[in-house]
Scaffold this motif. Sequence first.
Motif, PDB file in Angstrom:
ATOM      1  N   SER A  75     -31.559  34.321 -34.199  1.00 21.71           N
ATOM      2  CA  SER A  75     -31.019  33.049 -34.677  1.00 21.71           C
ATOM      3  C   SER A  75     -29.582  33.286 -35.132  1.00 21.71           C
ATOM      4  O   SER A  75     -29.088  34.411 -35.124  1.00 21.71           O
ATOM      5  CB  SER A  75     -31.856  32.558 -35.860  1.00 21.71           C
ATOM      6  OG  SER A  75     -31.732  33.491 -36.942  1.00 21.71           O
ATOM      7  N   ASN A 100     -33.209  39.368 -43.458  1.00 27.63           N
ATOM      8  CA  ASN A 100     -33.901  38.265 -42.794  1.00 27.63           C
ATOM      9  C   ASN A 100     -35.400  38.572 -42.740  1.00 27.63           C
ATOM     10  O   ASN A 100     -35.934  38.896 -41.672  1.00 27.63           O
ATOM     11  CB  ASN A 100     -33.350  38.061 -41.382  1.00 27.63           C
ATOM     12  CG  ASN A 100     -31.842  37.916 -41.370  1.00 27.63           C
ATOM     13  OD1 ASN A 100     -31.118  38.902 -41.266  1.00 27.63           O
ATOM     14  ND2 ASN A 100     -31.365  36.694 -41.493  1.00 27.63           N
ATOM     15  N   GLU A 146     -37.979  36.873 -42.535  1.00 28.72           N
ATOM     16  CA  GLU A 146     -38.775  36.079 -41.595  1.00 28.72           C
ATOM     17  C   GLU A 146     -38.929  36.790 -40.252  1.00 28.72           C
ATOM     18  O   GLU A 146     -39.906  36.582 -39.527  1.00 28.72           O
ATOM     19  CB  GLU A 146     -38.166  34.683 -41.400  1.00 28.72           C
ATOM     20  CG  GLU A 146     -36.865  34.637 -40.614  1.00 28.72           C
ATOM     21  CD  GLU A 146     -35.598  34.973 -41.399  1.00 28.72           C
ATOM     22  OE1 GLU A 146     -34.516  34.900 -40.793  1.00 28.72           O
ATOM     23  OE2 GLU A 146     -35.689  35.317 -42.585  1.00 28.72           O
ATOM     24  N   VAL A 147     -37.980  37.644 -39.912  1.00 28.65           N
ATOM     25  CA  VAL A 147     -38.043  38.377 -38.644  1.00 28.65           C
ATOM     26  C   VAL A 147     -39.221  39.350 -38.652  1.00 28.65           C
ATOM     27  O   VAL A 147     -39.926  39.495 -37.655  1.00 28.65           O
ATOM     28  CB  VAL A 147     -36.716  39.124 -38.359  1.00 28.65           C
ATOM     29  CG1 VAL A 147     -36.840  40.017 -37.146  1.00 28.65           C
ATOM     30  CG2 VAL A 147     -35.588  38.124 -38.171  1.00 28.65           C
ATOM     31  N   LYS A 148     -39.446  39.984 -39.779  1.00 23.34           N
ATOM     32  CA  LYS A 148     -40.555  40.939 -39.887  1.00 23.34           C
ATOM     33  C   LYS A 148     -41.898  40.236 -39.675  1.00 23.34           C
ATOM     34  O   LYS A 148     -42.827  40.817 -39.134  1.00 23.34           O
ATOM     35  CB  LYS A 148     -40.526  41.646 -41.235  1.00 23.34           C
ATOM     36  CG  LYS A 148     -41.298  42.931 -41.240  1.00 23.34           C
ATOM     37  CD  LYS A 148     -40.904  43.793 -42.407  1.00 23.34           C
ATOM     38  CE  LYS A 148     -41.408  45.190 -42.149  1.00 23.34           C
ATOM     39  NZ  LYS A 148     -40.882  46.155 -43.080  1.00 23.34           N
ATOM     40  N   LYS A 149     -41.972  38.971 -40.074  1.00 21.80           N
ATOM     41  CA  LYS A 149     -43.206  38.195 -39.879  1.00 21.80           C
ATOM     42  C   LYS A 149     -43.434  37.883 -38.396  1.00 21.80           C
ATOM     43  O   LYS A 149     -44.564  37.771 -37.951  1.00 21.80           O
ATOM     44  CB  LYS A 149     -43.159  36.901 -40.685  1.00 21.80           C
ATOM     45  CG  LYS A 149     -43.206  37.123 -42.181  1.00 21.80           C
ATOM     46  CD  LYS A 149     -43.070  35.829 -42.945  1.00 21.80           C
ATOM     47  CE  LYS A 149     -42.992  36.117 -44.434  1.00 21.80           C
ATOM     48  NZ  LYS A 149     -42.703  34.904 -45.205  1.00 21.80           N
ATOM     49  N   GLN A 150     -42.335  37.731 -37.632  1.00 19.88           N
ATOM     50  CA  GLN A 150     -42.444  37.435 -36.205  1.00 19.88           C
ATOM     51  C   GLN A 150     -42.852  38.663 -35.395  1.00 19.88           C
ATOM     52  O   GLN A 150     -43.375  38.536 -34.296  1.00 19.88           O
ATOM     53  CB  GLN A 150     -41.116  36.912 -35.660  1.00 19.88           C
ATOM     54  CG  GLN A 150     -40.734  35.542 -36.171  1.00 19.88           C
ATOM     55  CD  GLN A 150     -39.379  35.127 -35.631  1.00 19.88           C
ATOM     56  OE1 GLN A 150     -38.345  35.619 -36.071  1.00 19.88           O
ATOM     57  NE2 GLN A 150     -39.408  34.227 -34.664  1.00 19.88           N
TER      58      GLN A 150
END
Length: 152
Positions: free
Chosen positions: A30, A93, A95-99
């Motif tokens: 992103s 970031n 949120e990237v680790k969650k993806q």
Amino acid sequence: MSEYIHKSHNVTVLLYHIVCPAKYRRAIFSDAVTKTLVETCKEISERYEIYFLEIGTDKDHVHFLIQSVPKYSPTKIITIIKSITAKQIFISNPEVKKQLWGGELWTDGYFVNTVSKHGSEEKIAKYVKNQGRENEYKQIHKVDEYEQLSLL
């Protein structure tokens, strides 16, 4: 653009076009992640003799046009970039680790190509700079499906 790097016993202009896909080819780049990546690459340039001439992100991979010195092999350059950027992107970031499951940002594979200062540097720079903007650049080389599988 690149410059000749003068050392006590050599003068070099070593340029590499490097492509690093995200793990599982996930679309993680992103604007915020790209900003973190670029800032981290600036920090890498300050610590190592690895200079980022262009960075172009697409949704699931990154293109780099890099200049470095002979003491770093292409594999060493890629290892430095992948390890430092992954750590910083996961911190900045979350949120990237969650993806991504498994705690890895990058695939194990990569593409690397040397670039000639007196040949295709400008073409590769334009290509890398315009990543993700499908209609704004002319494709330099179309990789067929078989070649693409062998790259990864």
